[in-house]
Design a protein around this motif. Structure first.
Motif, short mmCIF file in Angstrom:
data_model
loop_
_atom_site.label_atom_id
_atom_site.label_comp_id
_atom_site.label_asym_id
_atom_site.label_seq_id
_atom_site.Cartn_x
_atom_site.Cartn_y
_atom_site.Cartn_z
N ASP A 1 6.52 13.60 18.84
CA ASP A 1 6.38 14.98 18.35
C ASP A 1 6.02 15.95 19.47
O ASP A 1 5.61 17.08 19.20
CB ASP A 1 5.30 15.05 17.26
CG ASP A 1 5.73 14.35 15.98
OD1 ASP A 1 6.93 14.36 15.68
OD2 ASP A 1 4.85 13.78 15.29
N ARG A 2 6.17 15.52 20.73
CA ARG A 2 5.80 16.39 21.84
C ARG A 2 6.74 17.59 21.90
O ARG A 2 7.86 17.57 21.38
CB ARG A 2 5.84 15.61 23.16
CG ARG A 2 7.24 15.25 23.63
CD ARG A 2 7.19 14.26 24.79
NE ARG A 2 8.53 14.02 25.36
CZ ARG A 2 9.44 13.20 24.84
NH1 ARG A 2 9.16 12.54 23.73
NH2 ARG A 2 10.61 13.04 25.43
N GLY A 3 6.29 18.61 22.59
CA GLY A 3 7.09 19.83 22.67
C GLY A 3 8.19 19.79 23.71
O GLY A 3 9.07 20.65 23.73
N CYS A 4 8.18 18.78 24.59
CA CYS A 4 9.15 18.72 25.68
C CYS A 4 10.09 17.53 25.51
O CYS A 4 10.23 16.71 26.43
CB CYS A 4 8.44 18.67 27.04
SG CYS A 4 7.23 17.32 27.19
N THR A 5 10.69 17.42 24.35
CA THR A 5 11.59 16.28 24.10
C THR A 5 12.87 16.35 24.92
O THR A 5 13.65 15.39 24.93
CB THR A 5 11.95 16.20 22.61
OG1 THR A 5 12.49 17.45 22.18
CG2 THR A 5 10.73 15.85 21.76
N ASP A 6 13.09 17.47 25.62
CA ASP A 6 14.25 17.55 26.49
C ASP A 6 14.03 16.76 27.78
O ASP A 6 14.98 16.46 28.51
CB ASP A 6 14.55 19.02 26.84
CG ASP A 6 13.37 19.70 27.52
OD1 ASP A 6 12.20 19.40 27.13
OD2 ASP A 6 13.58 20.51 28.43
#
Length: 513
Positions: free
Chosen positions: A329-334
């Motif tokens: 669920d992290r914000g930097c899945t890119d």
């Protein structure tokens, strides 16, 4: 008047007599009840022959030599198979080996571990007694339970010591399992008593000999690499550098996590990225509130430079699962991330609390397994192990689905525990038989201990997990380390074998000075 007086005296006497009798009967009833209660209390303390409730506990602690399954139905089939094999042995023809594990544990992951180690130990016992041209002595297997959390280790150690000195002819202890403080105390006590111990899945460096040139556990042999060797194997596999990795570690930690942390810190020497710590519950099988900490750590990961693509995790499996779920669920899945950790990662195979979605969001979890069923089916190394050795165990497992070997219940190999326990028992058997003098039925304890220094070269154990060549401190030299990746389906995928020395051992498999 005299007649009336006589009547009154007789009546009063009769009333008193009846009262006395009533009091006497009441006393008898109370005494009987108290005696019955005492008898029942004594009976309640016993769980099975050799196993009982410690004072103030409802746990069943001790050493079982019967078909007792410690109240865990998943063990029943294998325990019955062991009991059948033990009863087949003739008095005076065998030595006893104890499997030391917390059989009354409650955590599902731990019970899976124990079930598989139990199956592996039994299969090696059966093989030793039936498939080795009647070599002697035969092997009797008993189960030693120090309690669900290992707290009653002293009680069990005392019993094992008595068995080593008596007609049970106990000559080795295998198992031990996780690297915990209780197991560390038990290991120290057993080896100081001169009892040989073969560790299965203990990997902590401070539960190994040879650290700083000292041997705090004389008589200990191991079939699993130390945390340092696992970390070295990971480094050679992943080519980790300080500027690319973030260390996440358990604070204050336990023997396993602390030594894994130390090993990872050496890999990251000179890194400018501050490590992140978390504080789990004292019982690390519980979730507690650690998930909140990992959500914050996931945010920190996204704040690190984009060159950071690896997380080195020094923690237990429950906390690993919480970290993985948080990273999903992290914000930097890119950003592509890989979590690297030790053999505790194997517990996540089949963990129903693991979020499969997390492993589909540019995140992979790779760990150093103690063993893996696909390792020698796919590995092409010319030394260090082989497909033929793994197939010997596969064939034995196939035979265990029915009589006379089994049945032993549902078999699973993905976590490596059955394989490593099988290899530990095979190492025990080799040491016991090589140490038995000609014309004798039972080897001296000290001679078994001495055998560990000869397990190398042509006397190595060709284990299903790889070659077992012991150094002068009883540690496996350059042991094969399968690197395994979790899959979104809840299973695992074998990636490649890594080696602590960066390459497989030479065909002689002789540890350097």
């Amino acid at each position: 008047m005299a007649r009336l007086w006589r009547w009154l005296r007789e009546d009063v006497w009769e009333i008193r007599f009846r009262r006395y009798m009533a009091l006497l009967l009441a006393a008898v009833v109370v005494a009987a009840a108290v005696w019955t209660g005492l008898v029942m209390t004594r009976v309640d303390h016993s769980c099975a022959p050799g196993v009982s409730h410690p004072e103030g506990s409802d746990d069943c602690v001790g050493v079982s030599a019967t078909a007792y399954d410690f109240g865990r139905s998943r063990f029943t089939a294998t325990v019955r198979a062991i009991d059948r094999e033990n009863h087949r042995l003739k008095p005076g023809s065998y030595v006893t080996v104890a499997l030391f594990l917390p059989f009354t544990a409650s955590a599902p992951a731990t019970l899976n571990d124990i079930q598989h180690q139990l199956q592996g130990a039994y299969l090696a016992q059966y093989q030793a007694n039936h498939d080795t041209n009647d070599q002697s002595p035969a092997i009797r297997l008993v189960l030693a339970n120090p309690g669900a959390d290992g707290a009653h280790w002293q009680t069990v150690v005392d019993r094992l010591d008595a068995m080593a000195k008596g007609p049970d002819t106990l000559r080795a202890v295998t198992g031990i399992g996780q690297s915990t403080d209780s197991n560390k105390k038990a290991l120290r006590a057993l080896t100081r008593l001169g009892i040989p111990v073969i560790g299965t899945s203990i990997t902590a460096d401070d539960l190994a000999n040879g650290q700083g040139g000292k041997d705090p556990y004389p008589g200990l042999a191991r079939v699993s690499p130390t945390n340092t060797d696992e970390a070295r194997a990971l480094a050679s596999f992943a080519q980790v550098s300080g500027g690319q990795a973030l260390l996440v570690y358990d604070k204050p930690g336990d023997p396993y996590t602390r030594t894994l942390q130390d090993s990872f810190e050496k890999l990251l020497s000179g890194s400018r990225i501050a490590p992140q710590s978390f504080t789990p519950p004292a019982d690390r099988t519980l979730d507690g509130t650690t998930g909140n900490q990992f959500r914050q750590i996931a945010s920190v990961v996204c704040d690190t430079p984009k060159t950071v693509n690896t997380i080195l995790f020094a923690g237990r499996h429950t906390q690993l699962r919480q970290l993985v779920n948080a990273l999903g669920d992290r914000g930097c899945t890119d950003r592509r991330l890989t979590v690297l950790t030790g053999d505790e990662g194997s517990y996540l195979t089949g963990d129903t609390k693991l979020e499969p979605r997390a492993l589909t969001r540019n995140l992979s979890v790779r760990y150093t397994a103690l063993a893996h069923p696909d390792a020698w089916r796919k590995e092409t190394a010319a030394t260090g192990g082989g497909a033929a050795d793994a197939k010997t165990l596969d064939d034995l497992i196939t035979r265990s689905k029915g009589e006379p070997v089994g049945p032993i219940g549902q078999v699973a190999l993905q976590d490596g525990q059955l394989i490593i326990s099988y290899d530990a028992m095979r190492l025990a058997v080799q040491g016991l038989r090589e140490a038995t003098p000609n014309g004798r039925a039972v080897p001296p304890l000290a001679e078994v201990v001495n055998e560990w220094s000869f397990v190398k070269g042509s006397h190595r154990v060709n284990g299903a997990s790889g070659w077992i060549c012991l150094d002068g401190h009883g540690n496996p030299y350059d042991k094969a380390v399968p690197v395994v990746e979790l899959t979104p389906s809840g299973g695992s995928r074998f990636v490649r074998i890594a080696w602590p020395e960066g390459k497989p051992p030479a065909k002689e498999c002789l540890p350097p000075a």
